[in-house]
Design a protein around this motif. Structure first.
Motif, PDB file in Angstrom:
ATOM      1  N   ARG A   1      -8.853 -64.842 -20.459  1.00 13.30           N
ATOM      2  CA  ARG A   1      -9.442 -66.177 -20.567  1.00 13.30           C
ATOM      3  C   ARG A   1     -10.676 -66.308 -19.685  1.00 13.30           C
ATOM      4  NH1 ARG A   1      -5.470 -68.724 -18.926  1.00 13.30           N
ATOM      5  NH2 ARG A   1      -6.177 -69.378 -16.859  1.00 13.30           N
ATOM      6  N   TRP A   2     -10.594 -65.828 -18.444  1.00 10.78           N
ATOM      7  CA  TRP A   2     -11.750 -65.927 -17.539  1.00 10.78           C
ATOM      8  C   TRP A   2     -12.921 -65.087 -18.029  1.00 10.78           C
ATOM      9  CZ3 TRP A   2     -12.730 -67.729 -12.266  1.00 10.78           C
ATOM     10  CH2 TRP A   2     -11.850 -68.725 -11.846  1.00 10.78           C
ATOM     11  N   LEU A   3     -12.650 -63.873 -18.477  1.00 14.24           N
ATOM     12  CA  LEU A   3     -13.766 -63.027 -18.942  1.00 14.24           C
ATOM     13  C   LEU A   3     -14.456 -63.656 -20.143  1.00 14.24           C
ATOM     14  CD1 LEU A   3     -14.861 -60.173 -17.978  1.00 14.24           C
ATOM     15  CD2 LEU A   3     -12.837 -61.060 -16.833  1.00 14.24           C
ATOM     16  N   ARG A   4     -13.682 -64.270 -21.011  1.00 11.37           N
ATOM     17  CA  ARG A   4     -14.284 -64.899 -22.195  1.00 11.37           C
ATOM     18  C   ARG A   4     -14.972 -66.219 -21.853  1.00 11.37           C
ATOM     19  NH1 ARG A   4     -10.545 -67.539 -26.781  1.00 11.37           N
ATOM     20  NH2 ARG A   4     -10.447 -69.089 -25.099  1.00 11.37           N
ATOM     21  N   ASP A   5     -14.251 -67.086 -21.141  1.00  9.85           N
ATOM     22  CA  ASP A   5     -14.718 -68.462 -20.981  1.00  9.85           C
ATOM     23  C   ASP A   5     -15.651 -68.657 -19.790  1.00  9.85           C
ATOM     24  OD1 ASP A   5     -13.083 -68.909 -23.126  1.00  9.85           O
ATOM     25  OD2 ASP A   5     -11.503 -69.923 -21.996  1.00  9.85           O
ATOM     26  N   VAL A   6     -15.480 -67.860 -18.725  1.00  7.81           N
ATOM     27  CA  VAL A   6     -16.300 -68.029 -17.521  1.00  7.81           C
ATOM     28  C   VAL A   6     -17.465 -67.044 -17.503  1.00  7.81           C
ATOM     29  CG1 VAL A   6     -16.298 -67.998 -14.993  1.00  7.81           C
ATOM     30  CG2 VAL A   6     -14.299 -68.889 -16.230  1.00  7.81           C
ATOM     31  N   TYR A   7     -17.201 -65.783 -17.893  1.00  5.88           N
ATOM     32  CA  TYR A   7     -18.233 -64.753 -17.752  1.00  5.88           C
ATOM     33  C   TYR A   7     -18.862 -64.329 -19.076  1.00  5.88           C
ATOM     34  CZ  TYR A   7     -16.391 -64.669 -13.047  1.00  5.88           C
ATOM     35  OH  TYR A   7     -15.988 -65.044 -11.787  1.00  5.88           O
ATOM     36  N   GLY A   8     -18.446 -64.943 -20.184  1.00  7.03           N
ATOM     37  CA  GLY A   8     -19.159 -64.782 -21.446  1.00  7.03           C
ATOM     38  C   GLY A   8     -18.917 -63.489 -22.182  1.00  7.03           C
ATOM     39  N   ALA A   9     -17.856 -62.763 -21.870  1.00  9.86           N
ATOM     40  CA  ALA A   9     -17.573 -61.522 -22.589  1.00  9.86           C
ATOM     41  C   ALA A   9     -17.167 -61.834 -24.026  1.00  9.86           C
ATOM     42  CB  ALA A   9     -16.469 -60.738 -21.890  1.00  9.86           C
ATOM     43  N   THR A  10     -17.648 -61.037 -24.947  1.00 14.32           N
ATOM     44  CA  THR A  10     -17.325 -61.228 -26.364  1.00 14.32           C
ATOM     45  C   THR A  10     -16.636 -60.009 -26.967  1.00 14.32           C
ATOM     46  OG1 THR A  10     -19.563 -60.470 -26.947  1.00 14.32           O
ATOM     47  CG2 THR A  10     -19.208 -62.862 -26.754  1.00 14.32           C
ATOM     48  N   ASP A  11     -16.815 -58.853 -26.372  1.00 14.66           N
ATOM     49  CA  ASP A  11     -16.175 -57.643 -26.881  1.00 14.66           C
ATOM     50  C   ASP A  11     -14.700 -57.647 -26.479  1.00 14.66           C
ATOM     51  OD1 ASP A  11     -15.272 -54.656 -26.556  1.00 14.66           O
ATOM     52  OD2 ASP A  11     -17.041 -54.575 -27.835  1.00 14.66           O
ATOM     53  N   GLU A  12     -13.839 -57.308 -27.413  1.00 15.79           N
ATOM     54  CA  GLU A  12     -12.395 -57.329 -27.158  1.00 15.79           C
ATOM     55  C   GLU A  12     -12.006 -56.476 -25.953  1.00 15.79           C
ATOM     56  OE1 GLU A  12      -8.617 -57.043 -30.079  1.00 15.79           O
ATOM     57  OE2 GLU A  12      -9.789 -55.192 -29.965  1.00 15.79           O
ATOM     58  N   ARG A  13     -12.602 -55.292 -25.847  1.00 20.40           N
ATOM     59  CA  ARG A  13     -12.226 -54.388 -24.761  1.00 20.40           C
ATOM     60  C   ARG A  13     -12.608 -54.945 -23.394  1.00 20.40           C
ATOM     61  NH1 ARG A  13     -10.968 -49.184 -26.035  1.00 20.40           N
ATOM     62  NH2 ARG A  13     -11.919 -48.416 -24.129  1.00 20.40           N
ATOM     63  N   ALA A  14     -13.613 -55.802 -23.346  1.00 21.79           N
ATOM     64  CA  ALA A  14     -14.001 -56.417 -22.076  1.00 21.79           C
ATOM     65  C   ALA A  14     -12.979 -57.450 -21.617  1.00 21.79           C
ATOM     66  CB  ALA A  14     -15.377 -57.062 -22.205  1.00 21.79           C
ATOM     67  N   LEU A  15     -12.150 -57.919 -22.529  1.00 22.53           N
ATOM     68  CA  LEU A  15     -11.134 -58.908 -22.193  1.00 22.53           C
ATOM     69  C   LEU A  15      -9.816 -58.263 -21.773  1.00 22.53           C
ATOM     70  CD1 LEU A  15     -11.588 -61.398 -25.201  1.00 22.53           C
ATOM     71  CD2 LEU A  15     -12.880 -61.298 -23.056  1.00 22.53           C
TER      72      LEU A  15
ATOM     73  N   VAL B   1     -21.806 -57.424 -19.410  1.00 14.60           N
ATOM     74  CA  VAL B   1     -20.380 -57.556 -19.140  1.00 14.60           C
ATOM     75  C   VAL B   1     -19.543 -56.866 -20.215  1.00 14.60           C
ATOM     76  CG1 VAL B   1     -20.113 -59.792 -20.319  1.00 14.60           C
ATOM     77  CG2 VAL B   1     -18.574 -59.194 -18.436  1.00 14.60           C
ATOM     78  N   ASN B   2     -20.030 -56.838 -21.434  1.00 15.63           N
ATOM     79  CA  ASN B   2     -19.281 -56.179 -22.503  1.00 15.63           C
ATOM     80  C   ASN B   2     -19.255 -54.664 -22.340  1.00 15.63           C
ATOM     81  OD1 ASN B   2     -18.493 -58.454 -24.155  1.00 15.63           O
ATOM     82  ND2 ASN B   2     -20.665 -58.684 -24.649  1.00 15.63           N
ATOM     83  N   ARG B   3     -20.196 -54.124 -21.552  1.00 19.54           N
ATOM     84  CA  ARG B   3     -20.227 -52.675 -21.322  1.00 19.54           C
ATOM     85  C   ARG B   3     -19.513 -52.283 -20.033  1.00 19.54           C
ATOM     86  NH1 ARG B   3     -25.620 -49.552 -21.836  1.00 19.54           N
ATOM     87  NH2 ARG B   3     -24.062 -47.886 -21.714  1.00 19.54           N
ATOM     88  N   PHE B   4     -19.687 -53.074 -18.950  1.00 15.21           N
ATOM     89  CA  PHE B   4     -19.091 -52.622 -17.696  1.00 15.21           C
ATOM     90  C   PHE B   4     -17.676 -53.138 -17.479  1.00 15.21           C
ATOM     91  CE2 PHE B   4     -21.030 -56.562 -15.917  1.00 15.21           C
ATOM     92  CZ  PHE B   4     -19.963 -57.067 -15.189  1.00 15.21           C
ATOM     93  N   ALA B   5     -17.313 -54.271 -18.043  1.00 18.57           N
ATOM     94  CA  ALA B   5     -15.973 -54.812 -17.804  1.00 18.57           C
ATOM     95  C   ALA B   5     -14.860 -53.878 -18.282  1.00 18.57           C
ATOM     96  CB  ALA B   5     -15.830 -56.195 -18.437  1.00 18.57           C
ATOM     97  N   PRO B   6     -15.020 -53.142 -19.396  1.00 18.11           N
ATOM     98  CA  PRO B   6     -13.964 -52.195 -19.762  1.00 18.11           C
ATOM     99  C   PRO B   6     -13.749 -51.084 -18.736  1.00 18.11           C
ATOM    100  CG  PRO B   6     -15.326 -52.691 -21.674  1.00 18.11           C
ATOM    101  CD  PRO B   6     -16.024 -53.294 -20.483  1.00 18.11           C
ATOM    102  N   GLY B   7     -14.711 -50.879 -17.833  1.00 16.01           N
ATOM    103  CA  GLY B   7     -14.559 -49.880 -16.784  1.00 16.01           C
ATOM    104  C   GLY B   7     -13.835 -50.375 -15.557  1.00 16.01           C
TER     105      GLY B   7
END
Length: 557
Positions: free
Chosen positions: A301-315, A268-274
Motif C-alpha cells: 500500500r505504501w509503495l503504491r499510494d505514497v511512493y508512486g510505484a506502479t510495477d507489481e514487483r515493486a509492491l 522506484v519501479n526499477r530499484f524497489a524490487p531490489g
C-alpha cells in the motif's frame, strides 16, 4: 465485498494459477486426500472487508506474492553460517549444500563487522569467534572455493563495512569467471537498524547513506538480480522490541531507503524490487504469522499510494526469516529444537521466501556440525512431511489470524505517524535520523524489553526450563570452541599476503579512493579497484574513517 466481486477475484486467481508452473510433488494429505491449492469464502457468500485479505499473487498480497504459494516454489533453505577462518567455513558450506541447503548466508566475525583487520589491536581475541574472518578478496576466494557464485545465491549479513565486503565478493566472483551481471543474492547493508538496535556502524548516518545510495545505483545498472539491501527487523526484535515495533521500525527503515533511491533520481519501479527484508520469527505462533501477513499488506500500500510505484514487483515485500535467537535458552538447551520448529512453522505459514533455523546450542556457542544438521533437518521435515506447502496461506480467513493481522497493522501505522512527526519535513527519513539522534528508538525498545523481563520475573510470562519446569536429567552439551590458533594463523596469512602484493599499487588505489570520498561521484569503482589490488578491509575502512570521521553514540540515561 459482495459475492460477485469475490467470485471475480477467485476467477482472476485461478487464471494466474493455471498459467504458472508448479512443482512436481504430491499435494495430498498423509491419508492420500486431495487438497485444493487455495481456500476462500464459499461461493455466493459475501465477506465484508475481504479486499484486505484478497487472493495470493494479487494486491494487497496479504496472502502471499505468488498465486501458487509454495506449490510453485518452496521457500529457500538458507542456513546462516560462518566461523573461524575462510577454509573452515568453506567446509561447513559444502556440508550444508550437500545436505540439501538451497543457498548460503555468511556470518562474519566481530572485527570484520566493525571494519578491522585480524591483526588490528582491537581484534585481539575476537578473530573467528562469532563468524568468519575476512581480511581481503583472497579470503573470499577461499570462502567460496569450489562453490559456483554464478549458480548459488549468497546472502551476507553485514552493514557497516558492507560495501567493501561486497566489492571483495565481486572480485572473488570475477576470479571464478562468473558474469557479475548474473550474480544473485542479498547484502544486508541496513545501517538504520545499526543505530536503532545492533550498534555496528563505522561513521555517522549520512556518509553511510551515501555508500548505500552508490551501491543501489551500481546494482541497478550493473547487477540487476542482486539485492543491495536487506532491511533487517531481526536485530530490532532481538534487542527487545515488540512484534509491532519490529514491523514498524523495519518497514520505516525500508521507506527511508525508498526515499534515498528517489533522491538519487532512481526509478522506484526499477530499484524497489531490489529491496528485501529480514524478520525474526519469535515463539508466539499466531502473532508472528499475523506480523508477516501485515508486512506485505503495508509495504504494497505504501509503495503504491505514497511512493508512486506502479510495477507489481515493486509492491512485493520479499523476506528472509530467522528463528529467534533470543528465545533460545542455555537451560535445557534441547528444548530449543522444539522452539525453533514452532518458530519455523510460523515463518512458513506467514509466507517467508527463505528461512534460517537456529541450532539448539547457539545460545552457548557457534553450532557444532551435528546441531547445524538438526537445524537444517527441521526445515526439511516441515517441507517434506507436514503438508504445509500444499496450500497457499492456509490460515487466511481465520477470525483470530485476520484480527491479529489487522491489529498489528494498525499498531504499525500509529508508529509510522510518530516517526514522521519526529522529523522536520514530514518524511520518514527525517524522522528516523531525528529518532536516532535523540535516542527515541533505543528508549522505546528498552521500555518493551523491560516490560517483558518484569513479566518474566513475576512469572506472568513463562519459559520452560527457566522459570517453570526447571528439573531435568539432561547432560551438558559438547559445544564448538574456536581455537586461539585460528587467530594466529589468520594473522600469519594476512602478513604473508601483504608481503606478496604490489604495495605501490595498493597505495595508489587507496589514494584514489580517498580522492573519490572527497568528490561527489560513485565510490564503487574505486572500492572495486582497491579490492582487486588486495587492499585489506581495515585499510579500505581506514580511508573512509579518515575522510568521514567516526560516530560515537551520545550517552543517555
Amino acid at each position: 465485498m459482495d459475492a460477485e466481486q469475490i467470485a471475480a477475484g477467485r476467477a482472476r486467481w485461478q487464471a494466474r494459477y493455471d498459467a504458472a508452473r508448479t512443482r512436481d510433488a504430491d499435494f495430498t494429505t498423509l491419508s492420500g486426500e486431495t487438497v485444493a491449492p487455495l481456500y476462500g469464502p464459499p461461493d455466493g457468500v459475501p465477506y465484508p472487508g475481504f479486499e484486505r485479505i484478497g487472493w495470493p499473487g494479487e494486491f494487497p498480497y496479504t496472502r502471499g506474492l505468488y498465486p501458487t504459494g509454495y506449490r510453485g516454489r518452496a521457500w529457500t533453505i538458507r542456513q546462516f553460517s560462518g566461523f573461524g577462518n575462510a577454509r573452515q567455513t568453506n567446509e561447513r558450506y559444502r556440508m550444508l549444500l550437500a545436505a540439501g541447503g538451497g543457498g548460503l548466508s555468511v556470518a562474519f566475525d566481530m572485527p570484520t563487522l566493525m571494519g578491522y583487520d585480524s591483526d588490528d589491536p582491537k581484534a585481539l581475541g575476537e578473530v573467528g569467534h562469532c563468524g568468519v574472518a575476512i581480511d581481503s578478496a583472497a579470503d573470499m576466494d577461499v570462502l567460496f572455493d569450489g562453490i559456483d557464485l554464478g549458480a548459488v545465491t549468497t546472502s551476507m549479513t553485514i552493514s557497516g563495512p558492507a560495501v567493501p565486503i561486497f566489492c571483495m565478493y565481486l572480485v572473488a566472483a570475477e576470479r571464478q569467471g562468473a558474469a557479475l551481471s548474473s550474480l544473485d543474492g542479498t547484502l544486508q547493508t541496513d545501517i538504520f537498524k545499526e543505530y536503532i538496535a545492533q550498534k555496528e556502524w563505522l561513521f555517522a548516518p549520512e556518509p553511510h547513506l551515501r555508500l548505500i545510495g552508490d551501491l543501489m545505483e551500481h546494482c541497478a545498472a550493473e547487477i540487476p538480480r542482486y539485492k543491495p539491501l536487506s532491511v533487517s527487523g531481526y536485530h530490532i526484535r532481538e534487542a527487545g522490541s515488540t512484534a509491532a515495533q519490529e514491523l514498524a521500525y523495519t518497514l520505516a527503515d525500508g521507506f527511508g531507503y525508498v526515499e534515498l533511491g528517489l533522491s538519487r533520481g532512481l526509478d522506484v519501479n526499477r530499484f524497489a524490487p531490489g529491496l528485501s527484508f529480514f524478520f525474526d520469527a519469535h515463539v508466539d505462533f499466531f502473532e508472528e504469522i499475523a506480523k508477516f501477513r501485515a508486512a506485505r499488506r503495508i509495504w504494497a500500500r505504501w509503495l503504491r499510494d505514497v511512493y508512486g510505484a506502479t510495477d507489481e514487483r515493486a509492491l512485493w515485500l520479499r523476506f528472509h526469516t530467522q528463528t529467534a535467537g533470543v528465545s533460545l535458552t542455555a537451560q535445557q538447551p534441547v528444548n530449543n529444537v522444539v522452539r525453533t520448529a514452532v518458530e519455523a512453522l510460523a515463518a512458513v505459514l506467514g509466507g517467508t521466501n527463505s528461512l534460517h533455523t537456529n541450532a539448539l546450542d547457539e545460545t552457548l556457542a557457534l553450532p557444532t556440525e551435528e546441531s547445524a544438521e538438526i537445524a537444517l533437518r527441521t526445515q526439511q521435515v516441515l517441507m517434506e512431511e507436514t503438508g504445509v506447502a500444499n496450500v497457499a496461506d492456509p490460515l487466511g480467513g481465520s477470525w483470530y489470524v485476520e484480527a491479529l493481522t489487522d491489529r498489528i497493522e494498525a499498531a504499525a501505522e500509529e508508529i509510522f505517524t510518530r516517526i514522521r512527526n519526529l522529523g522536520a519535513d514530514g518524511t520518514i527519513t527525517s524522522g528516523i535520523l531525528r529518532g536516532i539522534e535523540d535516542g527515541w528508538f533505543t528508549s522505546e525498545i528498552a521500555e518493551s524489553a523491560f516490560a517483558y523481563q518484569a513479566a518474566l520475573e513475576k512469572g506472568d510470562k513463562r519459559i520452560v526450563g527457566v522459570n517453570v519446569h526447571t528439573g531435568t536429567v539432561a547432560k551438558d552439551l559438547e559445544i564448538l570452541r574456536i581455537s586461539h590458533e585460528v587467530e594466529r594463523e589468520q594473522r600469519r596469512v594476512l602478513a604473508a599476503r601483504r608481503a606478496e602484493r604490489d604495495d605501490a599499487l595498493v597505495r595508489r588505489v587507496l589514494g584514489e579512493l580517498a580522492a573519490a570520498c572527497r568528490a561527489e561521484g560513485n565510490l564503487i569503482p574505486a572500492m572495486l579497484a582497491a579490492a582487486r589490488a588486495e587492499a585489506t578491509l581495515g585499510e579500505i575502512c581506514g580511508v573512509l574513517r579518515d575522510a568521514w570521521g567516526v560516530y560515537r553514540e551520545p550517552a543517555r540515561f
